[in-house]
Design an enzyme around this catalytic site. Structure first.
Site, PDB file in Angstrom:
ATOM      1  N   ASN A 124      11.716   9.203  -9.350  1.00 52.48           N
ATOM      2  CA  ASN A 124      12.305   8.533  -8.192  1.00 52.48           C
ATOM      3  C   ASN A 124      11.513   7.320  -7.730  1.00 52.48           C
ATOM      4  O   ASN A 124      12.069   6.415  -7.114  1.00 52.48           O
ATOM      5  CB  ASN A 124      12.469   9.522  -7.034  1.00 52.48           C
ATOM      6  CG  ASN A 124      11.178  10.247  -6.702  1.00 52.48           C
ATOM      7  OD1 ASN A 124      10.618  10.918  -7.571  1.00 52.48           O
ATOM      8  ND2 ASN A 124      10.703  10.116  -5.490  1.00 52.48           N
ATOM      9  N   CYS A 142      17.328   5.758  -4.483  1.00 49.00           N
ATOM     10  CA  CYS A 142      16.797   6.378  -5.698  1.00 49.00           C
ATOM     11  C   CYS A 142      17.770   7.345  -6.358  1.00 49.00           C
ATOM     12  O   CYS A 142      17.978   7.303  -7.577  1.00 49.00           O
ATOM     13  CB  CYS A 142      15.494   7.105  -5.378  1.00 49.00           C
ATOM     14  SG  CYS A 142      15.560   8.125  -3.892  1.00 49.00           S
ATOM     15  N   THR A 201       0.819  -1.219   0.000  1.00 53.00           N
ATOM     16  CA  THR A 201       0.000   0.000   0.000  1.00 53.00           C
ATOM     17  C   THR A 201       0.854   1.271   0.000  1.00 53.00           C
ATOM     18  O   THR A 201       0.323   2.376  -0.034  1.00 53.00           O
ATOM     19  CB  THR A 201      -0.913   0.041   1.244  1.00 53.00           C
ATOM     20  OG1 THR A 201      -0.082  -0.084   2.404  1.00 53.00           O
ATOM     21  CG2 THR A 201      -1.923  -1.077   1.217  1.00 53.00           C
ATOM     22  N   GLY A 246       9.866  10.926  -2.460  1.00 47.54           N
ATOM     23  CA  GLY A 246      10.909  10.061  -1.907  1.00 47.54           C
ATOM     24  C   GLY A 246      10.763   9.855  -0.413  1.00 47.54           C
ATOM     25  O   GLY A 246      11.311   8.907   0.150  1.00 47.54           O
ATOM     26  N   HIS A 274      13.495  13.135  -9.256  1.00 49.74           N
ATOM     27  CA  HIS A 274      14.709  13.704  -8.679  1.00 49.74           C
ATOM     28  C   HIS A 274      15.555  14.294  -9.810  1.00 49.74           C
ATOM     29  O   HIS A 274      15.751  13.646 -10.841  1.00 49.74           O
ATOM     30  CB  HIS A 274      15.551  12.628  -7.988  1.00 49.74           C
ATOM     31  CG  HIS A 274      14.981  12.128  -6.698  1.00 49.74           C
ATOM     32  ND1 HIS A 274      13.863  12.678  -6.096  1.00 49.74           N
ATOM     33  CD2 HIS A 274      15.389  11.118  -5.886  1.00 49.74           C
ATOM     34  CE1 HIS A 274      13.619  12.023  -4.965  1.00 49.74           C
ATOM     35  NE2 HIS A 274      14.511  11.073  -4.821  1.00 49.74           N
TER      36      HIS A 274
END
Lengths: 346, 346
Positions: B325, B132, B15, B163, B252
């Site tokens: 990201n 990432c 989730t 992120g 990013h």
């Protein structure tokens, strides 16, 4: 103050984002103003502006506007400066120019008071105010330069939209609202109002400020590179810049890597920064304290934090430099220069 | 596809922001899924999720969840991975872990398929997905590393709030609305939800991602430094990172300075980047084309632009690297690894 010499001051670009701050600072700093002449394009002429206890009507800036003016502060774009500064000089004014028009002219001092205020005595009628992102960087690096020498600077900027003017602020806020309302953002001004392609700035990062030059760097990046060398009076200084616009209203942030010419003690370096004029060290990782654009807004200082020794080069350090781009980056640096001129001519 | 071997797949953290993208990609990429087990904390258990033509009920992740599972994708935080990955391995699953739990473990391959897919054969039950901001950088630099060698990387990041999870996105959007409405922004999550001090992210730039380490770098910065060396399998590689959160939702961006070990031809370097797998060169200054976070959102590629030779070091170049990201930086890199495992075991 009453026995002090008072100056006839002109502000060219009085209705712009920087001009407004200059007028506010002249009042707040109790600059010894005799006559205040507020100049703008014909479009804004007639507007009335409050300056302390007087109301000043904005006039159109023309070659004849500078009779009797002692100090003229220009921030109405390079074309206006190129056209009007020579007239102001001819009429005996000392010009402080916030545009790029004269910055790289070898005859024109390029001044950040904390770094090279001694240069103002060399002026031939005009003193140039550096680019906003350059000012805060050289102010913060000056104590390290003086103590250890600097061989190399690599900087990436996080620049506020106010650097592109009041319309860019409006655009960023409007686009933010559009996106929050689930609509597409409509780009209109940024990255460069005079260029055809526009990009969304809300919730984005645009790696273009000003036009591109032949070498792939933008003019903004070249300004940081060339102006830093001129202000530091060091052609051997190696500077690399990547300038990026981000969705911040006021306050430019900079991630700066600096190679020193000598070994250094980190605590000493931090102390030198903390004690430097116009600089405030905000550097306490344990308390999550470091400079932030929102904290710097409205302040005159340049804020430095995240100061740490580089892990691969023990003679290098990394830092985070933040200042209000309209104040130290523009209006305040110009008014500071005017204050030094006023002291000299007292 | 029908004769292909099909796999029992578990997604832990189903989730979360990354888990959702993993499930979407497994469907879109037509991954050969037999059983799909969606696992989460007890709180989200019972929720039903559509996967292609089936409805899958989320179950609580427990040590017993992995019986019969072939491939388990973890993105529920380091603690969950540390606790459950050993059980999944014991039950015969190959784990692809998107947390930092195993990344620097010498026994665990740290894999970006474009860079070191050969390492997956060395796994002892778990393959780690890098951070990432590391993934997109090493993917973009790999072609230059192979052709010229790289001695040094200095990176400053412009990282999206996603992120930090779905709550950080909500916080940034809420704060933006507060500021647009003329109210104060109320910080609650960022920069680090588990630390006491919170800072406004809307219309700001926060030079802190993750906690600080002893040396003044953050854990995020140390991840970029250490993971890059591990993925490139080159301890001599010098890496410096400054990681900054900016008000962007997805994508990013990175300003990267790279020193090569050899002279290079700029056009050749650009061609190598353009032809590299998973990379798209977006680099046309004349047309104001360069990578943008908003353009990268939802895309699997890593986008590279602003490629230019450094002015002070002719063996260095500067570039701007952007990727989603949550996708290449997380979910897509993990699913890519799963695809290679599926091909190997076919």
């Amino acid at each position: 103050m009453s026995n002090q010499k008072r100056f006839n001051v002109a502000v060219v670009g009085a209705t712009g984002a920087v001009g407004e701050q200059i007028i506010r600072l002249l009042a707040e700093r109790e600059f010894p103003v005799n006559e205040l002449k507020l100049l703008s394009s014909a479009r804004s002429a007639g507007t009335k502006i409050q300056f302390k206890d007087r109301e000043v009507t904005i006039e159109e800036a023309t070659p004849e506007s500078f009779k009797g003016i002692d100090i003229a502060l220009f921030s109405a774009g390079g074309d206006v400066s190129r056209k009007l500064v020579p007239h102001a000089i001819e009429d005996g004014a000392v010009c402080i120019d916030n545009t790029s028009a004269f910055r790289m002219d070898p005859e024109t001092p390029l001044v950040v008071p904390e770094v090279n205020i001694d240069k103002i005595s060399e002026h031939k009628g005009v003193i140039a105010n550096p680019n906003c992102s350059t000012i805060q960087m050289v102010a913060a690096l000056k104590p390290l330069y003086d103590r250890y020498g600097i061989s190399r600077i690599i900087v990436s900027t996080y620049q506020a939209v106010s650097g592109a003017g009041a319309k860019a602020i409006q655009e960023m806020l409007r686009q933010s609202k559009e996106v929050l309302d689930g609509r597409d953002a409509s780009p209109d001004i940024l990255p460069v109002s005079s260029l055809p392609v526009k990009h969304q700035i809300a919730f984005n990062a645009i790696p273009q400020i000003d036009k591109f030059t032949e070498n792939g760097f933008t003019y903004e990046e070249m300004k940081m590179i060339n102006e830093t060398k001129k202000i530091m009076d060091d052609e051997s200084l190696e500077v690399t810049a990547t300038c990026v616009r981000i969705p911040v209203v006021y306050g430019h942030s900079e991630s700066v890597y600096v190679e020193l010419k000598q070994d250094f003690d980190l605590e000493e370096a931090k102390s030198l920064i903390a004690e430097a004029p116009g600089i405030e060290l905000v550097d306490n990782p344990d308390e999550q304290q470091y400079p932030l654009a929102t904290d710097a807004t409205g302040k005159l200082e340049t804020f430095v934090g995240r100061v740490r020794r580089d892990l691969s080069n023990p003679r290098a350090l990394n830092m985070w430099i933040v200042s209000d781009n309209l104040l130290k980056g523009a209006a305040w640096n110009a008014v500071q220069i005017a204050e030094y001129i006023a002291i000299e001519q007292k």
